[in-house]
Motif scaffolding. Structure first.
Motif, PDB file in Angstrom:
ATOM      1  N   ALA A  17       0.836  -1.208   0.000  1.00 36.20           N
ATOM      2  CA  ALA A  17       0.000   0.000   0.000  1.00 36.20           C
ATOM      3  C   ALA A  17       0.867   1.253   0.000  1.00 36.20           C
ATOM      4  CB  ALA A  17      -0.926  -0.006   1.220  1.00 36.20           C
ATOM      5  N   PHE A  18       1.921   1.243   0.815  1.00 39.35           N
ATOM      6  CA  PHE A  18       2.837   2.382   0.874  1.00 39.35           C
ATOM      7  C   PHE A  18       3.479   2.638  -0.486  1.00 39.35           C
ATOM      8  CE2 PHE A  18       7.173   3.979   1.486  1.00 39.35           C
ATOM      9  CZ  PHE A  18       6.924   5.145   2.193  1.00 39.35           C
ATOM     10  N   THR A  19       3.910   1.576  -1.146  1.00 37.62           N
ATOM     11  CA  THR A  19       4.562   1.707  -2.451  1.00 37.62           C
ATOM     12  C   THR A  19       3.589   2.210  -3.509  1.00 37.62           C
ATOM     13  OG1 THR A  19       6.073  -0.099  -1.881  1.00 37.62           O
ATOM     14  CG2 THR A  19       5.881   0.480  -4.214  1.00 37.62           C
ATOM     15  N   LEU A  20       2.372   1.696  -3.502  1.00 41.58           N
ATOM     16  CA  LEU A  20       1.370   2.130  -4.478  1.00 41.58           C
ATOM     17  C   LEU A  20       1.078   3.625  -4.347  1.00 41.58           C
ATOM     18  CD1 LEU A  20      -1.169  -0.851  -4.355  1.00 41.58           C
ATOM     19  CD2 LEU A  20       0.312  -0.215  -6.270  1.00 41.58           C
ATOM     20  N   LEU A  21       1.114   4.121  -3.132  1.00 38.89           N
ATOM     21  CA  LEU A  21       0.818   5.538  -2.916  1.00 38.89           C
ATOM     22  C   LEU A  21       1.981   6.453  -3.299  1.00 38.89           C
ATOM     23  CD1 LEU A  21      -1.100   5.593   0.499  1.00 38.89           C
ATOM     24  CD2 LEU A  21      -1.996   6.231  -1.738  1.00 38.89           C
ATOM     25  N   TYR A  22       3.202   6.036  -2.971  1.00 40.14           N
ATOM     26  CA  TYR A  22       4.309   6.993  -3.014  1.00 40.14           C
ATOM     27  C   TYR A  22       5.401   6.672  -4.044  1.00 40.14           C
ATOM     28  CZ  TYR A  22       1.980   8.299   1.282  1.00 40.14           C
ATOM     29  OH  TYR A  22       1.037   8.672   2.197  1.00 40.14           O
ATOM     30  N   TYR A  23       5.179   5.662  -4.900  1.00 34.99           N
ATOM     31  CA  TYR A  23       6.198   5.356  -5.908  1.00 34.99           C
ATOM     32  C   TYR A  23       6.501   6.539  -6.839  1.00 34.99           C
ATOM     33  CZ  TYR A  23       2.744   5.023  -9.653  1.00 34.99           C
ATOM     34  OH  TYR A  23       1.780   5.330 -10.571  1.00 34.99           O
ATOM     35  N   SER A  83      13.506   9.677   2.090  1.00 33.17           N
ATOM     36  CA  SER A  83      12.349   9.642   2.992  1.00 33.17           C
ATOM     37  C   SER A  83      11.489   8.408   2.732  1.00 33.17           C
ATOM     38  CB  SER A  83      11.518  10.915   2.825  1.00 33.17           C
ATOM     39  OG  SER A  83      10.401  10.909   3.684  1.00 33.17           O
ATOM     40  N   PHE A  84      11.271   8.090   1.458  1.00 31.93           N
ATOM     41  CA  PHE A  84      10.497   6.905   1.082  1.00 31.93           C
ATOM     42  C   PHE A  84      11.108   5.651   1.706  1.00 31.93           C
ATOM     43  CE2 PHE A  84       9.734   3.215  -1.530  1.00 31.93           C
ATOM     44  CZ  PHE A  84       8.435   3.337  -1.993  1.00 31.93           C
ATOM     45  N   LEU A 119      -1.767   5.215   9.298  1.00 30.38           N
ATOM     46  CA  LEU A 119      -0.547   6.023   9.345  1.00 30.38           C
ATOM     47  C   LEU A 119       0.005   6.252   7.940  1.00 30.38           C
ATOM     48  CD1 LEU A 119       1.880   7.242  11.051  1.00 30.38           C
ATOM     49  CD2 LEU A 119       2.903   4.970  10.879  1.00 30.38           C
ATOM     50  N   ILE A 120       0.038   5.193   7.131  1.00 30.15           N
ATOM     51  CA  ILE A 120       0.549   5.278   5.767  1.00 30.15           C
ATOM     52  C   ILE A 120      -0.279   6.242   4.922  1.00 30.15           C
ATOM     53  CG2 ILE A 120       0.748   3.944   3.612  1.00 30.15           C
ATOM     54  CD1 ILE A 120       1.536   1.542   5.427  1.00 30.15           C
ATOM     55  N   CYS A 121      -1.585   6.255   5.149  1.00 27.35           N
ATOM     56  CA  CYS A 121      -2.496   7.016   4.289  1.00 27.35           C
ATOM     57  C   CYS A 121      -2.761   8.434   4.747  1.00 27.35           C
ATOM     58  CB  CYS A 121      -3.843   6.273   4.192  1.00 27.35           C
ATOM     59  SG  CYS A 121      -3.746   4.666   3.369  1.00 27.35           S
ATOM     60  N   ASN A 373      -8.711   7.539  -0.734  1.00 21.71           N
ATOM     61  CA  ASN A 373      -8.661   8.946  -0.358  1.00 21.71           C
ATOM     62  C   ASN A 373      -7.229   9.467  -0.331  1.00 21.71           C
ATOM     63  OD1 ASN A 373      -9.554  10.959   2.540  1.00 21.71           O
ATOM     64  ND2 ASN A 373      -9.645  11.473   0.385  1.00 21.71           N
ATOM     65  N   ALA A 374      -6.302   8.645   0.156  1.00 20.24           N
ATOM     66  CA  ALA A 374      -4.896   9.048   0.197  1.00 20.24           C
ATOM     67  C   ALA A 374      -4.345   9.227  -1.219  1.00 20.24           C
ATOM     68  CB  ALA A 374      -4.066   8.021   0.960  1.00 20.24           C
ATOM     69  N   ARG A 375      -4.733   8.347  -2.129  1.00 18.62           N
ATOM     70  CA  ARG A 375      -4.264   8.488  -3.503  1.00 18.62           C
ATOM     71  C   ARG A 375      -4.771   9.805  -4.102  1.00 18.62           C
ATOM     72  NH1 ARG A 375      -5.100   7.861  -8.870  1.00 18.62           N
ATOM     73  NH2 ARG A 375      -3.372   6.950 -10.049  1.00 18.62           N
TER      74      ARG A 375
END
Length: 505
Positions: A17-23, A83-84, A119-121, A373-375
């Protein structure tokens, strides 16, 4: 399925999930506000130290190392990738420690997965990955949480007396000092294990009071080291680091700004939004009602004391922003408070829905909602408008700058320009705001781009840059342009070149 297998799957889902959001930070090219200042000075001016006088020596070292190793805006992605990777390495730590805390407090362990997914989102973490000026937040907040966990594990109550595992207590202080010298608000996570403990019906108030004393001692030690270091270096602390003790003023600020934002969960409202206040009042009021209702066996006095401790711990988790002069509840300051408030809400829901199947359904629904929502926050409210601004303005400069130009007339966009142009929400100075709106950006942005075009830093430094906050101010000044003058009106450049939609990838 054994516990290790479950943990492996949970951590894998969290990292996915973290990678999908912030790649996108691995490939996107843009610059946002302070990044251009840090790029221009760190590694180029040995006397430049942006964070030392703010009590963030570790951050200054990190910034000097990362920004000092790069020369172009395209290379800022190196700092974002740092940071990632920092957050990616921290996620398993958060999950495993939270799971242990929930287990010890006899609360559903599935709360650990949901809490870390949240936390991730949440917007505060998003901004810490997307904005290289906040690259230190993973270290500060993780160290703050580890400090609290070690103190939580290193203290126990036996026969009415506190017993200490001194190795853990001392290690807690070390992690706490690291957190404070990185980003003071990160140390707010120290209280997270104790806030979770405060949710138990048989909570121990002596234990909670001890946590406050331990927090004060570590903070006091940090303050002494900071003041001593400033004295030895012959430097003065930044005015922003000065104490501002006005309890009533700060109490109003806390309940109208930080708490309001925390109860919005991952959804971003403008800080002055009436709808945002309505949502805040509904969720906060609902939680208070359900918390009061569930403790039927307690007296009114016991309920009031319990709530008093919870609110005290929440306020202390935001203490660094409560004792400085400015009342500015930006997203980047709110990681600890956001997560603590979410745990209060999630634990309350799980209290009333005790079946494991139901709880798993709740976890799944929340996770999907938070992810989508985060995306939206990442892509539509931050990345796409900021990337479009950078690309269009840079292209304009590349096309129109001629060798020998010495003067630049720069008309800045308004703070709400993205709101008007794209119909998106603005949140503080982080989401939905043009980078070139901020007064300190135009000069450094122009110099950096001209330096990248020409390769001549001295020519970029020699530019005479005059800026105006909007077009009417420019026209009222009666300024005339010569052939050696580059004129930029940021709103007009973007309006002329971009679509009003940000939906396309």
């Amino acid at each position: 399925m054994n516990s290790r297998h479950t943990d492996f799957i949970s951590i894998s889902i969290l990292l996915l999930a973290f990678t999908l959001l912030y790649y996108p930070v691995w490939i996107a090219e843009y610059v946002y506000t302070d990044e251009v200042v840090q790029l221009w000075y760190y590694g180029k001016d040995p006397d430049f130290h942006m964070f030392v006088s703010l009590g963030r020596y570790i951050t200054d070292v990190l910034m000097g190392w990362l920004f000092g190793s790069i020369d172009t805006i395209a290379q800022i992605k190196v700092a974002r990738i740092f940071s990632f990777l920092g957050w990616a390495a921290s996620i398993p730590v958060w999950y495993l420690l939270l799971k242990d805390i929930f287990k010890r407090e006899q609360l559903p362990q599935s709360l650990a997965f949901l809490s870390v997914f949240y936390l991730i989102c949440m917007p505060p973490l998003s901004i810490s990955v997307l904005w290289a000026s906040c690259l230190e937040l993973f270290l500060a907040n993780t160290c703050g949480f580890v400090a609290g966990y070690l103190m939580y594990r290193g203290t126990r109550l036996e026969n009415g007396q506190l017993k200490f595992i001194w190795a853990l207590v001392c290690l807690s202080a070390v992690f706490g000092i690291v957190a404070l010298f990185t980003y003071q608000n990160g140390f707010g996570f120290f209280f997270l294990p104790f806030i979770i403990h405060a949710l138990r019906p048989n909570k121990n108030f002596v234990y909670l009071a001890y946590a406050i004393v331990a927090f004060a001692c570590i903070t006091g030690l940090y303050f002494l080291i900071f003041k001593l270091s400033m004295s030895l270096a012959g430097m003065g602390a930044d005015n922003r680091a000065g104490l501002h003790i006005y309890p009533w003023d700060k109490l109003k600020f806390f309940f109208t700004r930080p708490m309001s934002s925390a109860f919005h969960l991952t959804y971003l409202f403008n800080e002055k939004s009436i709808a945002g206040y309505i949502v805040y009042a509904a969720l906060f009021g609902g939680w208070l009602f359900l918390y009061w209702l569930r403790n039927k066996g307690q007296s009114v006095q016991q309920k009031v004391i319990s709530l008093g401790f919870i609110f005290a711990l929440l306020m202390l988790s935001y203490l660094p922003s409560m004792v400085v002069k400015e009342n500015y509840a930006s997203n980047r300051t709110l990681l600890a408070l956001h997560l603590a408030v979410f745990i209060l809400i999630a634990e309350c829901i799980f209290f009333y829905f005790k079946k494991q199947e139901t709880q798993q359904t709740i976890v799944t629904i929340f996770a999907i909602l938070f992810l989508f929502n985060a995306r939206y926050n990442v892509q539509q409210l931050y990345l796409k408008p900021v990337q479009q601004e950078y690309t269009l303005v840079r292209d304009y400069i590349v096309r129109n700058y001629k060798t020998g130009m010495q003067t630049v007339n720069f008309v800045q966009p308004q703070e709400d320009f993205f709101v008007r142009q794209y119909g998106i929400t603005r949140s503080w100075d982080e989401f939905g705001v043009p980078s070139t709106f901020f007064s300190w950006v135009p000069a450094y942005f122009m110099r950096q781009v001209v330096f990248e075009i020409t390769g001549d830093r001295s020519a970029a430094e020699a530019l005479q840059i005059t800026q105006w906050p909007d077009r009417p101010a420019y026209e009222a000044a009666g300024t005339t342009s010569s052939p050696n003058t580059l004129f930029l009106d940021i709103e007009e450049i973007i309006k002329a070149s971009s679509n009003k939609s940000l939906t396309s990838d």
